[in-house]
Design an enzyme around this catalytic site. Sequence first.
Site, short mmCIF file in Angstrom:
data_model
loop_
_atom_site.label_atom_id
_atom_site.label_comp_id
_atom_site.label_asym_id
_atom_site.label_seq_id
_atom_site.Cartn_x
_atom_site.Cartn_y
_atom_site.Cartn_z
CG HIS A 38 -0.04 0.13 2.49
ND1 HIS A 38 0.38 -0.98 3.20
CD2 HIS A 38 0.51 1.20 3.11
CE1 HIS A 38 1.14 -0.57 4.20
NE2 HIS A 38 1.24 0.75 4.17
CG HIS A 119 7.46 5.02 0.63
ND1 HIS A 119 7.33 6.18 1.38
CD2 HIS A 119 7.29 3.99 1.49
CE1 HIS A 119 7.12 5.85 2.64
NE2 HIS A 119 7.09 4.53 2.74
O1 3AM Z 1 3.66 2.29 4.37
P1 3AM Z 1 4.87 2.05 5.20
O2 3AM Z 1 5.05 0.61 5.53
O3 3AM Z 1 6.08 2.69 4.62
O4 3AM Z 1 6.31 2.97 8.55
C1 3AM Z 1 4.97 2.81 8.89
C2 3AM Z 1 4.14 2.27 7.75
O5 3AM Z 1 4.60 2.85 6.55
C3 3AM Z 1 4.35 4.17 9.11
O6 3AM Z 1 2.97 3.95 8.92
C4 3AM Z 1 2.77 2.84 8.06
C5 3AM Z 1 1.83 1.85 8.72
O7 3AM Z 1 2.37 1.37 9.92
N1 3AM Z 1 4.63 4.70 10.44
C6 3AM Z 1 4.74 4.01 11.59
N2 3AM Z 1 4.99 4.85 12.60
C7 3AM Z 1 5.04 6.10 12.09
C8 3AM Z 1 5.26 7.39 12.62
N3 3AM Z 1 5.48 7.58 13.91
C9 3AM Z 1 4.82 6.00 10.69
N4 3AM Z 1 4.81 7.07 9.89
C10 3AM Z 1 5.03 8.27 10.47
N5 3AM Z 1 5.24 8.43 11.78
#
Ligand code: 3AM
Length: 179
Positions: A38, A119
Amino acid sequence: VRLFAAAELPGEVRAALAGWGAAVGDPRLRPVGEDSLHVTLVFLGEQPDDAAARLGAAVVACAEGPVRAGLGDPVWLSPGRPHVLAVGLTDPDGALGALRARAVAALGVADERRPFLPHVTVARVRRGERIRPAHETLPPVPPLSFGIAALALLRSHLGRGPARYEAVAHAVLPSAGPG
Ligand code: 3AM
């Protein structure tokens, strides 16, 4: 509940990204399951259970389209000490950035100071492994152009093993059409 708003990809794009991740074939990486691929638009973090329905409705109300995007270059995040291998998305007419801006406004969150880097996380670096991006060669990403399939408010279930995501709310976007 741990929530985030995400753009969902067409099935053939998820399949292509999963195939690319398999072609990377690095045992230091744990691939994200094809069904879980996603684009995170807005991370909300822990929210009260009773806020989920309201936040879901706010996300659904942002689903205007079509939103065209493309697969771009691979990117290690964060580059200094990568935790994930992702594929960047191109936003040829700014519609993806605009979608995110609408979601940020509708959800009432403060926009991050960092610029939005759309991304798809394709794999996570396994605990204890260290990647040096400059030393890595990666296969080319298939040059796909597509319409974002849907907008969703996803709940993330943490725990051992791969992350599991559950849609709290979901809205299909109008098709971007061919080209
Ligand atoms: O879509 P991705 O996997 O890149 O990295 C986490 C994940 O991104 C991001 O939210 C998505 C679902 O978990 N994420 C986790 N903690 C975060 C934070 N504190 C965060 N993004 C921003 N701030």
